[in-house]
Structure formats: structure tokens, C-alpha cells
Write a protein that holds these residues in place. Sequence first.
Motif, PDB file in Angstrom:
ATOM      1  N   LEU A  22      31.727   7.242  43.862  1.00 38.53           N
ATOM      2  CA  LEU A  22      33.132   6.867  43.800  1.00 38.53           C
ATOM      3  C   LEU A  22      33.267   5.405  43.396  1.00 38.53           C
ATOM      4  O   LEU A  22      32.367   4.590  43.632  1.00 38.53           O
ATOM      5  N   ILE A  23      34.405   5.072  42.820  1.00 35.69           N
ATOM      6  CA  ILE A  23      34.704   3.680  42.497  1.00 35.69           C
ATOM      7  C   ILE A  23      34.836   2.869  43.784  1.00 35.69           C
ATOM      8  O   ILE A  23      34.330   1.761  43.901  1.00 35.69           O
ATOM      9  N   ASN A  24      35.517   3.446  44.768  1.00 36.97           N
ATOM     10  CA  ASN A  24      35.717   2.776  46.057  1.00 36.97           C
ATOM     11  C   ASN A  24      35.514   3.799  47.167  1.00 36.97           C
ATOM     12  O   ASN A  24      36.408   4.572  47.490  1.00 36.97           O
ATOM     13  N   SER A  25      34.342   3.805  47.731  1.00 34.90           N
ATOM     14  CA  SER A  25      34.027   4.781  48.779  1.00 34.90           C
ATOM     15  C   SER A  25      34.627   4.392  50.124  1.00 34.90           C
ATOM     16  O   SER A  25      34.661   5.200  51.051  1.00 34.90           O
ATOM     17  N   GLU A  26      35.124   3.165  50.235  1.00 30.25           N
ATOM     18  CA  GLU A  26      35.701   2.696  51.490  1.00 30.25           C
ATOM     19  C   GLU A  26      37.153   3.134  51.658  1.00 30.25           C
ATOM     20  O   GLU A  26      37.626   3.376  52.764  1.00 30.25           O
ATOM     21  N   GLU A  27      37.871   3.209  50.532  1.00 32.66           N
ATOM     22  CA  GLU A  27      39.290   3.585  50.575  1.00 32.66           C
ATOM     23  C   GLU A  27      39.577   4.519  49.399  1.00 32.66           C
ATOM     24  O   GLU A  27      39.761   4.076  48.271  1.00 32.66           O
ATOM     25  N   PHE A  28      39.594   5.808  49.693  1.00 37.97           N
ATOM     26  CA  PHE A  28      39.675   6.829  48.641  1.00 37.97           C
ATOM     27  C   PHE A  28      41.075   6.931  48.042  1.00 37.97           C
ATOM     28  O   PHE A  28      42.063   7.077  48.751  1.00 37.97           O
ATOM     29  N   SER A  29      41.153   6.839  46.723  1.00 40.26           N
ATOM     30  CA  SER A  29      42.403   7.044  45.983  1.00 40.26           C
ATOM     31  C   SER A  29      42.167   8.172  44.987  1.00 40.26           C
ATOM     32  O   SER A  29      41.424   7.995  44.004  1.00 40.26           O
ATOM     33  N   TYR A  30      42.789   9.331  45.233  1.00 35.04           N
ATOM     34  CA  TYR A  30      42.518  10.504  44.391  1.00 35.04           C
ATOM     35  C   TYR A  30      42.861  10.231  42.931  1.00 35.04           C
ATOM     36  O   TYR A  30      42.100  10.573  42.022  1.00 35.04           O
ATOM     37  N   GLY A  31      44.016   9.603  42.689  1.00 38.51           N
ATOM     38  CA  GLY A  31      44.441   9.349  41.318  1.00 38.51           C
ATOM     39  C   GLY A  31      43.474   8.451  40.565  1.00 38.51           C
ATOM     40  O   GLY A  31      43.090   8.727  39.420  1.00 38.51           O
ATOM     41  N   VAL A  32      43.065   7.374  41.202  1.00 43.69           N
ATOM     42  CA  VAL A  32      42.134   6.427  40.575  1.00 43.69           C
ATOM     43  C   VAL A  32      40.775   7.071  40.345  1.00 43.69           C
ATOM     44  O   VAL A  32      40.185   6.972  39.254  1.00 43.69           O
ATOM     45  N   GLU A  33      40.273   7.755  41.358  1.00 43.27           N
ATOM     46  CA  GLU A  33      38.927   8.329  41.257  1.00 43.27           C
ATOM     47  C   GLU A  33      38.846   9.443  40.220  1.00 43.27           C
ATOM     48  O   GLU A  33      37.862   9.542  39.478  1.00 43.27           O
ATOM     49  N   THR A  34      39.864  10.294  40.161  1.00 37.92           N
ATOM     50  CA  THR A  34      39.821  11.375  39.166  1.00 37.92           C
ATOM     51  C   THR A  34      40.024  10.836  37.753  1.00 37.92           C
ATOM     52  O   THR A  34      39.434  11.346  36.799  1.00 37.92           O
ATOM     53  N   ARG A  35      40.843   9.807  37.611  1.00 37.40           N
ATOM     54  CA  ARG A  35      41.020   9.181  36.291  1.00 37.40           C
ATOM     55  C   ARG A  35      39.687   8.638  35.776  1.00 37.40           C
ATOM     56  O   ARG A  35      39.300   8.888  34.632  1.00 37.40           O
ATOM     57  N   GLU A  36      38.992   7.915  36.632  1.00 37.56           N
ATOM     58  CA  GLU A  36      37.716   7.342  36.219  1.00 37.56           C
ATOM     59  C   GLU A  36      36.640   8.412  36.042  1.00 37.56           C
ATOM     60  O   GLU A  36      35.809   8.329  35.135  1.00 37.56           O
ATOM     61  N   ALA A  37      36.670   9.433  36.904  1.00 39.82           N
ATOM     62  CA  ALA A  37      35.705  10.525  36.779  1.00 39.82           C
ATOM     63  C   ALA A  37      35.919  11.293  35.484  1.00 39.82           C
ATOM     64  O   ALA A  37      34.951  11.729  34.840  1.00 39.82           O
ATOM     65  N   TYR A  38      37.183  11.463  35.098  1.00 38.00           N
ATOM     66  CA  TYR A  38      37.465  12.140  33.824  1.00 38.00           C
ATOM     67  C   TYR A  38      36.868  11.348  32.665  1.00 38.00           C
ATOM     68  O   TYR A  38      36.248  11.922  31.753  1.00 38.00           O
ATOM     69  N   LYS A  39      37.036  10.035  32.694  1.00 33.70           N
ATOM     70  CA  LYS A  39      36.495   9.186  31.629  1.00 33.70           C
ATOM     71  C   LYS A  39      34.969   9.294  31.552  1.00 33.70           C
ATOM     72  O   LYS A  39      34.388   9.294  30.464  1.00 33.70           O
ATOM     73  N   ARG A  40      34.332   9.388  32.707  1.00 36.97           N
ATOM     74  CA  ARG A  40      32.864   9.451  32.762  1.00 36.97           C
ATOM     75  C   ARG A  40      32.323  10.853  32.532  1.00 36.97           C
ATOM     76  O   ARG A  40      31.117  11.043  32.357  1.00 36.97           O
ATOM     77  N   GLY A  41      33.195  11.862  32.591  1.00 40.65           N
ATOM     78  CA  GLY A  41      32.732  13.243  32.527  1.00 40.65           C
ATOM     79  C   GLY A  41      32.179  13.709  33.848  1.00 40.65           C
ATOM     80  O   GLY A  41      31.270  14.551  33.901  1.00 40.65           O
ATOM     81  N   ASP A  42      32.736  13.156  34.942  1.00 43.17           N
ATOM     82  CA  ASP A  42      32.214  13.443  36.271  1.00 43.17           C
ATOM     83  C   ASP A  42      33.176  14.228  37.158  1.00 43.17           C
ATOM     84  O   ASP A  42      33.105  14.135  38.392  1.00 43.17           O
ATOM     85  N   LEU A  43      34.072  15.003  36.574  1.00 43.86           N
ATOM     86  CA  LEU A  43      34.915  15.890  37.377  1.00 43.86           C
ATOM     87  C   LEU A  43      34.139  17.152  37.717  1.00 43.86           C
ATOM     88  O   LEU A  43      33.202  17.537  37.007  1.00 43.86           O
ATOM     89  N   SER A  44      34.538  17.830  38.781  1.00 41.08           N
ATOM     90  CA  SER A  44      33.861  19.057  39.198  1.00 41.08           C
ATOM     91  C   SER A  44      33.975  20.121  38.112  1.00 41.08           C
ATOM     92  O   SER A  44      34.900  20.120  37.295  1.00 41.08           O
ATOM     93  N   SER A  45      33.051  21.049  38.103  1.00 44.98           N
ATOM     94  CA  SER A  45      32.938  22.030  37.014  1.00 44.98           C
ATOM     95  C   SER A  45      34.172  22.922  36.894  1.00 44.98           C
ATOM     96  O   SER A  45      34.552  23.311  35.778  1.00 44.98           O
ATOM     97  N   ASP A  46      34.827  23.248  38.022  1.00 45.11           N
ATOM     98  CA  ASP A  46      36.008  24.110  37.932  1.00 45.11           C
ATOM     99  C   ASP A  46      37.158  23.403  37.220  1.00 45.11           C
ATOM    100  O   ASP A  46      37.902  24.023  36.450  1.00 45.11           O
ATOM    101  N   LEU A  47      37.280  22.089  37.424  1.00 45.97           N
ATOM    102  CA  LEU A  47      38.326  21.340  36.730  1.00 45.97           C
ATOM    103  C   LEU A  47      38.010  21.193  35.252  1.00 45.97           C
ATOM    104  O   LEU A  47      38.904  21.320  34.403  1.00 45.97           O
TER     105      LEU A  47
END
Length: 230
Positions: free
Chosen positions: A60-85
Motif C-alpha cells: 500500500l502507499i500508506n499502510s498506516e491510514e488506508f484510503s480506498y480511493g488513493v490506493e486503488t488509483r495508484e494500484a490501477y496505475k501499477r497494474g496491482d488491482l485484484s484479478s476480479d477487478l
Amino acid sequence: MAGRKVLIVYAHQEPKSLNGSLKRVAVEELSKQGCSVTVSDLYAMQFEPRATRNDIVGCLINSEEFSYGVETREAYKRGDLSSDLVEEQKKVQEADLLIFQFPLYWFSMPAIMKGWMDRVLVQGFAHEFPNCYDSGLLKNKLALFSFTTGGSKEMYEKGAISGDIRYLLWPMQHGIMHFCGVRVLEPHICFAPEYVSEEKRKEMLTAWAQRLKTLWNEEPINCSHEWYFK
């Protein structure tokens, strides 16, 4: 129209329901036209509606304070979203038309379908401010909401107890689809199928099949405040 791709996102537990029949009619009619039709049957897939940390693979970008919007945005850019998504986003990306088939629950879509919206249409994939509404990232697509109600048509008229049915469509059609740039076709509504005769339900299916025959000739609605609240 031959060559067009259609994704039907379907949310009903019972294949023999009117929603199930409406989905089947859409698959059959659009396939006859030469369209490539894909169905995401959310209940059959046991689609996970909850937006959680599990949607991000890896760090995660910030494992101390989880922000779904921020984390999924960055994961999408990296290609790191879960396989179902990733799978659902691929279906959306390939589709010319999105059809959402569901029963109206509490003036909205079922939770499993709302979860699909929450999880699949992430920032960076479907929208990226200021690229929203007419400049949303899915701006070359069409969407159609086809749904059933528990109440009669008279209950959903302006001045009636439930208010104009268009009021309920504002968050779904405008707040989600139009926000992502998708152009929206007139909704297809089957009112109170549980309280009408079998003959009337057959007429509902026939009307849907007839509309689908000329669907590609339809113009999108004017996605403005006036369409919903005039």
C-alpha cells in the motif's frame, strides 16, 4: 449492430424471474444482430461487493491510514488491482454498450451492483478529475438501465407518493455513468411485474425485444438537471 460489443451487468438471484428473462431476451436479440454479448451475472459469480484492502495486490502507499480511493488509483496505475477487478474493467473497456439489469431496491440498485460500481469504476480507469462528466474516461460508451419496480407506474409519477421515477435515476445515471463520461440511453422500466398477469409480463418481454431491435438508432438523453427534475 454487427460488430458491437455489449456488457450486461445483471443482478438477480433467480434466473426464472422477470429480470432473468429480460437479461435472456437481451442476450438473444443483441446476438441475433451480430453483437458480441458478455454477461456479468453478479450473484452467480458471487461477486464481492465490499471495497476493501483486498482489492489491492502488493504494498500500500500508506499502510498506516488506508484510503480506498488513493490506493486503488495508484494500484490501477501499477497494474496491482485484484484479478476480479481487472477482469471486469477489461469487459467495460471492450464494451460499446453497458446494460444494467436489476430490480429496484429501496429506490436504488441492489447492493451487489452498487459494489460493482464502487470497485470497478476506480479513479484512473473510469474518471480522473478534471476528466469527468462529458470528458470522463469512458466517454465513448453508452449505458442503459433496465430495471423492475415493486410499485406501479402511478406511484412513480410526479406528485405521487414515491415521486417521479427520474428523481431516483439522478444518482445512478448522472452521478455514476455520466460522471464517468458515459452517454445514457432512456431507461427501460417494467413496473410492478409481480402484480400483473402472466400475459402482461409477456408483453413486457416483447416490448423489450422490440426496443432492442432499434436500440442502436436511439439518441442518448440530455444528461442535464432539467431531464431529471423539470
